[in-house]
Design a protein around this motif. Structure first.
Motif, PDB file in Angstrom:
ATOM      1  N   PRO A 193       0.826  -1.210   0.000  1.00 18.86           N
ATOM      2  CA  PRO A 193       0.000   0.000   0.000  1.00 18.86           C
ATOM      3  C   PRO A 193       0.862   1.262   0.000  1.00 18.86           C
ATOM      4  O   PRO A 193       2.032   1.238   0.380  1.00 18.86           O
ATOM      5  N   GLN A 194       0.259   2.320  -0.448  1.00 22.31           N
ATOM      6  CA  GLN A 194       0.914   3.626  -0.382  1.00 22.31           C
ATOM      7  C   GLN A 194       0.994   4.063   1.082  1.00 22.31           C
ATOM      8  O   GLN A 194       0.038   3.932   1.841  1.00 22.31           O
ATOM      9  N   VAL A 195       2.136   4.588   1.483  1.00 24.31           N
ATOM     10  CA  VAL A 195       2.334   5.074   2.850  1.00 24.31           C
ATOM     11  C   VAL A 195       2.214   6.599   2.849  1.00 24.31           C
ATOM     12  O   VAL A 195       3.001   7.288   2.197  1.00 24.31           O
ATOM     13  N   VAL A 196       1.227   7.092   3.559  1.00 28.54           N
ATOM     14  CA  VAL A 196       0.892   8.520   3.562  1.00 28.54           C
ATOM     15  C   VAL A 196       1.125   9.080   4.965  1.00 28.54           C
ATOM     16  O   VAL A 196       0.593   8.547   5.949  1.00 28.54           O
ATOM     17  N   ALA A 197       1.904  10.135   5.060  1.00 22.13           N
ATOM     18  CA  ALA A 197       2.262  10.722   6.350  1.00 22.13           C
ATOM     19  C   ALA A 197       1.127  11.595   6.884  1.00 22.13           C
ATOM     20  O   ALA A 197       0.776  12.607   6.285  1.00 22.13           O
ATOM     21  N   HIS A 198       0.567  11.203   8.008  1.00 18.37           N
ATOM     22  CA  HIS A 198      -0.575  11.860   8.642  1.00 18.37           C
ATOM     23  C   HIS A 198      -0.141  13.158   9.323  1.00 18.37           C
ATOM     24  O   HIS A 198       0.562  13.126  10.328  1.00 18.37           O
ATOM     25  N   GLU A 215       2.778  18.442  14.374  1.00 17.35           N
ATOM     26  CA  GLU A 215       1.901  18.178  13.241  1.00 17.35           C
ATOM     27  C   GLU A 215       1.664  19.414  12.389  1.00 17.35           C
ATOM     28  O   GLU A 215       1.639  20.541  12.866  1.00 17.35           O
ATOM     29  N   HIS A 216       1.494  19.171  11.090  1.00 19.61           N
ATOM     30  CA  HIS A 216       1.113  20.210  10.130  1.00 19.61           C
ATOM     31  C   HIS A 216       2.138  21.327   9.990  1.00 19.61           C
ATOM     32  O   HIS A 216       1.823  22.383   9.438  1.00 19.61           O
ATOM     33  N   THR A 217       3.351  21.109  10.471  1.00 17.13           N
ATOM     34  CA  THR A 217       4.407  22.091  10.237  1.00 17.13           C
ATOM     35  C   THR A 217       5.223  21.668   9.018  1.00 17.13           C
ATOM     36  O   THR A 217       5.259  20.481   8.655  1.00 17.13           O
ATOM     37  N   LEU A 218       5.877  22.625   8.417  1.00 14.67           N
ATOM     38  CA  LEU A 218       6.718  22.310   7.270  1.00 14.67           C
ATOM     39  C   LEU A 218       7.795  21.311   7.676  1.00 14.67           C
ATOM     40  O   LEU A 218       8.146  20.406   6.903  1.00 14.67           O
ATOM     41  N   GLY A 219       8.298  21.458   8.903  1.00 15.73           N
ATOM     42  CA  GLY A 219       9.309  20.526   9.387  1.00 15.73           C
ATOM     43  C   GLY A 219       8.813  19.093   9.427  1.00 15.73           C
ATOM     44  O   GLY A 219       9.559  18.165   9.102  1.00 15.73           O
ATOM     45  N   ALA A 220       7.558  18.902   9.809  1.00 12.06           N
ATOM     46  CA  ALA A 220       6.991  17.557   9.866  1.00 12.06           C
ATOM     47  C   ALA A 220       6.872  16.952   8.472  1.00 12.06           C
ATOM     48  O   ALA A 220       7.078  15.747   8.278  1.00 12.06           O
ATOM     49  N   TYR A 221       6.545  17.775   7.487  1.00  6.81           N
ATOM     50  CA  TYR A 221       6.413  17.269   6.118  1.00  6.81           C
ATOM     51  C   TYR A 221       7.769  17.022   5.474  1.00  6.81           C
ATOM     52  O   TYR A 221       7.939  16.048   4.736  1.00  6.81           O
ATOM     53  N   VAL A 222       8.743  17.875   5.751  1.00  7.07           N
ATOM     54  CA  VAL A 222      10.098  17.632   5.251  1.00  7.07           C
ATOM     55  C   VAL A 222      10.625  16.312   5.812  1.00  7.07           C
ATOM     56  O   VAL A 222      11.212  15.496   5.093  1.00  7.07           O
ATOM     57  N   ALA A 223      10.378  16.093   7.111  1.00  7.78           N
ATOM     58  CA  ALA A 223      10.822  14.846   7.734  1.00  7.78           C
ATOM     59  C   ALA A 223      10.143  13.641   7.081  1.00  7.78           C
ATOM     60  O   ALA A 223      10.774  12.601   6.857  1.00  7.78           O
ATOM     61  N   ALA A 224       8.856  13.778   6.758  1.00  8.60           N
ATOM     62  CA  ALA A 224       8.131  12.663   6.123  1.00  8.60           C
ATOM     63  C   ALA A 224       8.713  12.333   4.756  1.00  8.60           C
ATOM     64  O   ALA A 224       8.856  11.158   4.393  1.00  8.60           O
ATOM     65  N   LEU A 225       9.053  13.366   3.994  1.00  8.43           N
ATOM     66  CA  LEU A 225       9.654  13.130   2.682  1.00  8.43           C
ATOM     67  C   LEU A 225      11.036  12.507   2.828  1.00  8.43           C
ATOM     68  O   LEU A 225      11.407  11.603   2.073  1.00  8.43           O
ATOM     69  N   GLU A 245      -0.556  13.802   4.084  1.00 10.35           N
ATOM     70  CA  GLU A 245      -1.942  14.111   4.419  1.00 10.35           C
ATOM     71  C   GLU A 245      -1.996  15.402   5.207  1.00 10.35           C
ATOM     72  O   GLU A 245      -1.120  15.674   6.038  1.00 10.35           O
ATOM     73  N   CYS A 246      -3.013  16.209   4.937  1.00  2.00           N
ATOM     74  CA  CYS A 246      -3.181  17.443   5.698  1.00  2.00           C
ATOM     75  C   CYS A 246      -4.658  17.768   5.850  1.00  2.00           C
ATOM     76  O   CYS A 246      -5.492  17.353   5.040  1.00  2.00           O
ATOM     77  N   ASP A 247      -4.975  18.505   6.905  1.00  2.00           N
ATOM     78  CA  ASP A 247      -6.297  19.078   7.095  1.00  2.00           C
ATOM     79  C   ASP A 247      -6.206  20.549   6.728  1.00  2.00           C
ATOM     80  O   ASP A 247      -5.175  21.199   6.987  1.00  2.00           O
ATOM     81  N   VAL A 248      -7.265  21.101   6.152  1.00  2.02           N
ATOM     82  CA  VAL A 248      -7.228  22.515   5.801  1.00  2.02           C
ATOM     83  C   VAL A 248      -8.424  23.260   6.362  1.00  2.02           C
ATOM     84  O   VAL A 248      -9.538  22.729   6.423  1.00  2.02           O
ATOM     85  N   THR A 266      -0.451   7.297   8.249  1.00  5.40           N
ATOM     86  CA  THR A 266       0.253   6.976   9.482  1.00  5.40           C
ATOM     87  C   THR A 266       1.005   8.172  10.044  1.00  5.40           C
ATOM     88  O   THR A 266       1.498   9.016   9.291  1.00  5.40           O
ATOM     89  N   ASP A 267       1.116   8.209  11.369  1.00  5.35           N
ATOM     90  CA  ASP A 267       1.956   9.213  12.030  1.00  5.35           C
ATOM     91  C   ASP A 267       3.431   8.846  11.922  1.00  5.35           C
ATOM     92  O   ASP A 267       4.288   9.685  12.181  1.00  5.35           O
ATOM     93  N   ARG A 268       3.713   7.596  11.554  1.00  5.50           N
ATOM     94  CA  ARG A 268       5.077   7.047  11.607  1.00  5.50           C
ATOM     95  C   ARG A 268       5.469   6.465  10.249  1.00  5.50           C
ATOM     96  O   ARG A 268       5.643   5.249  10.108  1.00  5.50           O
ATOM     97  N   PRO A 269       5.651   7.289   9.237  1.00 12.43           N
ATOM     98  CA  PRO A 269       5.927   6.757   7.901  1.00 12.43           C
ATOM     99  C   PRO A 269       7.197   5.919   7.821  1.00 12.43           C
ATOM    100  O   PRO A 269       7.207   4.874   7.158  1.00 12.43           O
ATOM    101  N   ALA A 270       8.268   6.345   8.480  1.00 13.15           N
ATOM    102  CA  ALA A 270       9.516   5.581   8.403  1.00 13.15           C
ATOM    103  C   ALA A 270       9.322   4.182   8.990  1.00 13.15           C
ATOM    104  O   ALA A 270       9.807   3.187   8.434  1.00 13.15           O
ATOM    105  N   TYR A 271       8.600   4.085  10.095  1.00 19.16           N
ATOM    106  CA  TYR A 271       8.365   2.798  10.755  1.00 19.16           C
ATOM    107  C   TYR A 271       7.526   1.880   9.881  1.00 19.16           C
ATOM    108  O   TYR A 271       7.841   0.691   9.724  1.00 19.16           O
ATOM    109  N   LEU A 272       6.465   2.411   9.281  1.00 21.61           N
ATOM    110  CA  LEU A 272       5.625   1.562   8.436  1.00 21.61           C
ATOM    111  C   LEU A 272       6.357   1.121   7.176  1.00 21.61           C
ATOM    112  O   LEU A 272       6.195  -0.015   6.721  1.00 21.61           O
TER     113      LEU A 272
END
Length: 263
Positions: free
Chosen positions: A4-9, A18-28, A36-39, A248-254
């Protein structure tokens, strides 16, 4: 059994605010396939990546997102709540405040567009909101700016509100839609009103507790994107059900767990 596709929550939010640029850079950096993001919409018409309607949990203020301008939000610290003792840690690395301020959806999409590999974005619109359908209108306008309002778009739109998704479908019929399902007992009603090609996003707790929910969704012809999957047991259930994406909150782990399973 497919991977499955792993999507960073909200980004790699287990270890980052959560929802900071730092969190998304880390996910990438972790190798996430998607973000994933809420708007929510600010008072001056900007879409920002924030989950809660008020800012008490993530920015230590009683302010309401929809009543504040972007400039006001930009003055707030969206990171300290995650590690309130950070300033007392002499070994903590210096923090780049640009990575921990409020994040606009435009900025997030710009990062995705410029990335050196395809990254998909799952955007959840939050309802109810004082702005109603204006949220989806602004979202579609932004997707159009990136050329992502047509088939092949890396963006998909999610919501617990099927009416919200219908608004997106009307304005941008090429954008994939995900009907989120919070409670299993709502599925029979939702199954009658959602589009035949819509994706369905049940919560992992509901899939675990209600064993028939997953098979009922797939037998109705819908692929599943499941939230929020953080443990080996939860991942294995998703694999058994043929889930197409795990949020997931833990993309690297999954990703590591999937590698261990030879997927």
């Amino acid at each position: 059994m497919n991977r499955p596709q792993v999507v960073a929550h909200r980004g790699a939010s287990h270890d980052n605010p959560e929802h900071t640029l730092g969190a998304y850079v880390a996910a990438l950096d972790d190798g996430a396939d998607g973000l994933e993001c809420d708007v929510r919409l600010t008072a001056d018409g900007h879409l920002v990546c924030v989950h809660d309607r008020d800012l008490r949990r993530t920015a230590a203020t009683k302010g309401i997102v929809s009543t504040m301008d972007l400039a006001e939000l930009d003055q707030l610290d969206f990171a300290s709540w995650k590690n309130p003792w950070r300033d007392l840690d002499d070994e903590a690395p210096d923090r780049d405040d640009r990575l921990h301020r409020v994040l606009t959806l435009r900025t997030l999409l710009e990062m995705v567009a410029d990335y050196d590999r395809r990254v998909e974005v799952a955007i959840e619109t939050k309802h109810p909101t004082r702005y109603g359908g204006l949220v989806e209108r602004r979202l579609v306008e932004l997707l159009h700016h990136f050329g992502w309002d047509r088939p092949g778009s890396p963006a998909r739109v999610m919501s617990f509100s099927w009416k919200a998704l219908q608004r997106v479908e009307k304005r941008a019929p090429g954008v994939p839609l995900v009907q989120l399902v919070e409670h299993a007992h709502l599925w029979p009603m939702l199954s009658r009103v959602i589009g035949p090609d819509w994706l369905v996003g049940p919560g992992i707790d509901e899939l675990t507790e209600h064993k028939k929910l997953g098979p009922r969704i797939t037998s109705a012809g819908h692929d599943m994107h499941v939230w929020t999957v953080n443990t080996p047991t939860e991942l294995d259930l998703c694999l058994q059900l043929g889930v197409k994406a795990v949020i997931t909150d833990r993309p690297a782990y999954l990703l590591e767990l999937l590698d261990d399973r030879g997927l």
